[in-house]
Motif scaffolding. Sequence first.
Motif, PDB file in Angstrom:
ATOM      1  N   VAL A 146       0.843  -1.201   0.000  1.00  0.00           N
ATOM      2  CA  VAL A 146       0.000   0.000   0.000  1.00  0.00           C
ATOM      3  C   VAL A 146       0.876   1.247   0.000  1.00  0.00           C
ATOM      4  O   VAL A 146       0.662   2.186  -0.774  1.00  0.00           O
ATOM      5  N   LEU A 147       1.915   1.259   0.824  1.00  0.00           N
ATOM      6  CA  LEU A 147       2.805   2.417   0.919  1.00  0.00           C
ATOM      7  C   LEU A 147       3.570   2.610  -0.386  1.00  0.00           C
ATOM      8  O   LEU A 147       3.774   3.732  -0.834  1.00  0.00           O
ATOM      9  N   ALA A 148       4.009   1.517  -0.988  1.00  0.00           N
ATOM     10  CA  ALA A 148       4.760   1.586  -2.246  1.00  0.00           C
ATOM     11  C   ALA A 148       3.907   2.237  -3.332  1.00  0.00           C
ATOM     12  O   ALA A 148       4.385   3.082  -4.085  1.00  0.00           O
ATOM     13  N   LEU A 149       2.630   1.876  -3.373  1.00  0.00           N
ATOM     14  CA  LEU A 149       1.720   2.466  -4.357  1.00  0.00           C
ATOM     15  C   LEU A 149       1.588   3.968  -4.130  1.00  0.00           C
ATOM     16  O   LEU A 149       1.554   4.751  -5.071  1.00  0.00           O
ATOM     17  N   GLU A 150       1.543   4.366  -2.868  1.00  0.00           N
ATOM     18  CA  GLU A 150       1.305   5.773  -2.547  1.00  0.00           C
ATOM     19  C   GLU A 150       2.542   6.631  -2.760  1.00  0.00           C
ATOM     20  O   GLU A 150       2.439   7.825  -2.969  1.00  0.00           O
ATOM     21  N   ARG A 201      11.120  10.966  -2.154  1.00  0.00           N
ATOM     22  CA  ARG A 201      11.342  11.839  -1.001  1.00  0.00           C
ATOM     23  C   ARG A 201      10.060  12.144  -0.259  1.00  0.00           C
ATOM     24  O   ARG A 201      10.013  12.152   0.948  1.00  0.00           O
ATOM     25  N   ARG A 202       9.043  12.418  -1.055  1.00  0.00           N
ATOM     26  CA  ARG A 202       7.748  12.736  -0.431  1.00  0.00           C
ATOM     27  C   ARG A 202       6.717  11.741  -0.909  1.00  0.00           C
ATOM     28  O   ARG A 202       6.538  11.589  -2.115  1.00  0.00           O
ATOM     29  N   PRO A 203       6.070  11.122  -0.007  1.00  0.00           N
ATOM     30  CA  PRO A 203       4.999  10.222  -0.447  1.00  0.00           C
ATOM     31  C   PRO A 203       3.998  11.022  -1.268  1.00  0.00           C
ATOM     32  O   PRO A 203       3.686  12.161  -0.936  1.00  0.00           O
ATOM     33  N   LYS A 204       3.536  10.447  -2.355  1.00  0.00           N
ATOM     34  CA  LYS A 204       2.572  11.117  -3.219  1.00  0.00           C
ATOM     35  C   LYS A 204       1.349  11.526  -2.402  1.00  0.00           C
ATOM     36  O   LYS A 204       0.895  12.658  -2.459  1.00  0.00           O
ATOM     37  N   ALA A 205       0.847  10.588  -1.658  1.00  0.00           N
ATOM     38  CA  ALA A 205      -0.314  10.877  -0.834  1.00  0.00           C
ATOM     39  C   ALA A 205       0.156  11.274   0.553  1.00  0.00           C
ATOM     40  O   ALA A 205       0.001  10.556   1.521  1.00  0.00           O
ATOM     41  N   LYS A 206       0.796  12.442   0.600  1.00  0.00           N
ATOM     42  CA  LYS A 206       1.385  12.863   1.867  1.00  0.00           C
ATOM     43  C   LYS A 206       0.345  13.044   2.954  1.00  0.00           C
ATOM     44  O   LYS A 206       0.621  12.891   4.132  1.00  0.00           O
ATOM     45  N   ARG A 207      -0.862  13.404   2.524  1.00  0.00           N
ATOM     46  CA  ARG A 207      -1.904  13.645   3.510  1.00  0.00           C
ATOM     47  C   ARG A 207      -2.583  12.370   3.962  1.00  0.00           C
ATOM     48  O   ARG A 207      -3.504  12.415   4.744  1.00  0.00           O
ATOM     49  N   SER A 208      -2.104  11.258   3.419  1.00  0.00           N
ATOM     50  CA  SER A 208      -2.676   9.985   3.849  1.00  0.00           C
ATOM     51  C   SER A 208      -2.587   9.861   5.358  1.00  0.00           C
ATOM     52  O   SER A 208      -1.525   9.972   5.930  1.00  0.00           O
ATOM     53  N   SER A 209      -3.704   9.657   5.947  1.00  0.00           N
ATOM     54  CA  SER A 209      -3.717   9.539   7.396  1.00  0.00           C
ATOM     55  C   SER A 209      -3.632   8.078   7.793  1.00  0.00           C
ATOM     56  O   SER A 209      -3.735   7.177   6.952  1.00  0.00           O
ATOM     57  N   HIS A 219      -6.715   6.493   6.746  1.00  0.00           N
ATOM     58  CA  HIS A 219      -6.722   6.106   5.334  1.00  0.00           C
ATOM     59  C   HIS A 219      -6.011   4.756   5.143  1.00  0.00           C
ATOM     60  O   HIS A 219      -6.510   3.864   4.454  1.00  0.00           O
ATOM     61  N   LEU A 220      -4.841   4.629   5.754  1.00  0.00           N
ATOM     62  CA  LEU A 220      -4.089   3.374   5.627  1.00  0.00           C
ATOM     63  C   LEU A 220      -4.842   2.218   6.256  1.00  0.00           C
ATOM     64  O   LEU A 220      -4.889   1.118   5.712  1.00  0.00           O
ATOM     65  N   SER A 221      -5.436   2.502   7.415  1.00  0.00           N
ATOM     66  CA  SER A 221      -6.199   1.483   8.118  1.00  0.00           C
ATOM     67  C   SER A 221      -7.350   0.987   7.230  1.00  0.00           C
ATOM     68  O   SER A 221      -7.603  -0.212   7.120  1.00  0.00           O
ATOM     69  N   THR A 222      -8.032   1.957   6.560  1.00  0.00           N
ATOM     70  CA  THR A 222      -9.143   1.599   5.668  1.00  0.00           C
ATOM     71  C   THR A 222      -8.633   0.817   4.457  1.00  0.00           C
ATOM     72  O   THR A 222      -9.234  -0.178   4.048  1.00  0.00           O
ATOM     73  N   ALA A 223      -7.500   1.273   3.890  1.00  0.00           N
ATOM     74  CA  ALA A 223      -6.927   0.591   2.720  1.00  0.00           C
ATOM     75  C   ALA A 223      -6.602  -0.859   3.055  1.00  0.00           C
ATOM     76  O   ALA A 223      -6.840  -1.770   2.266  1.00  0.00           O
ATOM     77  N   LEU A 224      -6.066  -1.075   4.265  1.00  0.00           N
ATOM     78  CA  LEU A 224      -5.738  -2.439   4.692  1.00  0.00           C
ATOM     79  C   LEU A 224      -7.006  -3.264   4.895  1.00  0.00           C
ATOM     80  O   LEU A 224      -7.060  -4.435   4.534  1.00  0.00           O
ATOM     81  N   TYR A 234       7.274   9.521   6.163  1.00  0.00           N
ATOM     82  CA  TYR A 234       5.850   9.233   6.042  1.00  0.00           C
ATOM     83  C   TYR A 234       5.162   9.718   7.274  1.00  0.00           C
ATOM     84  O   TYR A 234       5.752   9.812   8.337  1.00  0.00           O
ATOM     85  N   GLN A 235       3.923  10.087   7.115  1.00  0.00           N
ATOM     86  CA  GLN A 235       3.163  10.438   8.318  1.00  0.00           C
ATOM     87  C   GLN A 235       1.774   9.917   8.195  1.00  0.00           C
ATOM     88  O   GLN A 235       1.326   9.605   7.116  1.00  0.00           O
TER      89      GLN A 235
END
Length: 190
Positions: free
Chosen positions: A114-118, A126-134, A137-142, A189-190
């Motif tokens: 999931v992180l690799a995709l983002e 350097r910066r995750p594309k979906a930097k605002r991913s909370s 969001h990750l919990s829901t994606a999983l 990442y945040q």
Amino acid sequence: MTHSPVHRCECPRCQSAEPHPDQAFHHHMNVFLSRLNEPQRRWFVALEAMRLGHGGKHLLAQITGMGPTTILRARHELEADLAGSPEVHLRAPGGGRPAAEERDPELEHVLETVLALETAGDPMGRRPKAKRSSLQHLSTALKNKGHAVSRPTVSKLLRKLKYSPKVNARRTEVRGCFCGRASRAVRPYQ
Ligand SMILES: [Zn+2]
């Protein structure tokens, strides 16, 4: 898990050949006490002694084999609302639920996917594309991938996978600006 041996009551009624209801009750009490830890044992025995009133401490010492001094000390502890007494840990060593990643061995790998995709949109990494991913969001994606985990667990796994918290991410960004290259040591990442 091993248990303490059950103490045999030494009160006169239990020593007597005559059957008496107290014999079974004292035995049950000692069975119960054998499953408690030391502080719990003395507090329960002190409570029983207090309930019986006069002569209670002496009788409880006979029933349980606990020293009268220990019973008296436990009574004082109870009277002080157990202030300064150790917290009792109810879970046995190694007990409780295993960590999410142990229950679900695929979890770490799926989170990395999931992180690799983002982060794929940034060539510098350097910066995750979906930097605002909370974390939500990750919990829901999983969860959508069939791996239900809480936000704290996601947070824990991110740390484990060396995705740094917010503060480090900022610092890494600044360093990246000066040298024109992102540090690969820490994946922000945040
Ligand atoms: Zn007895």
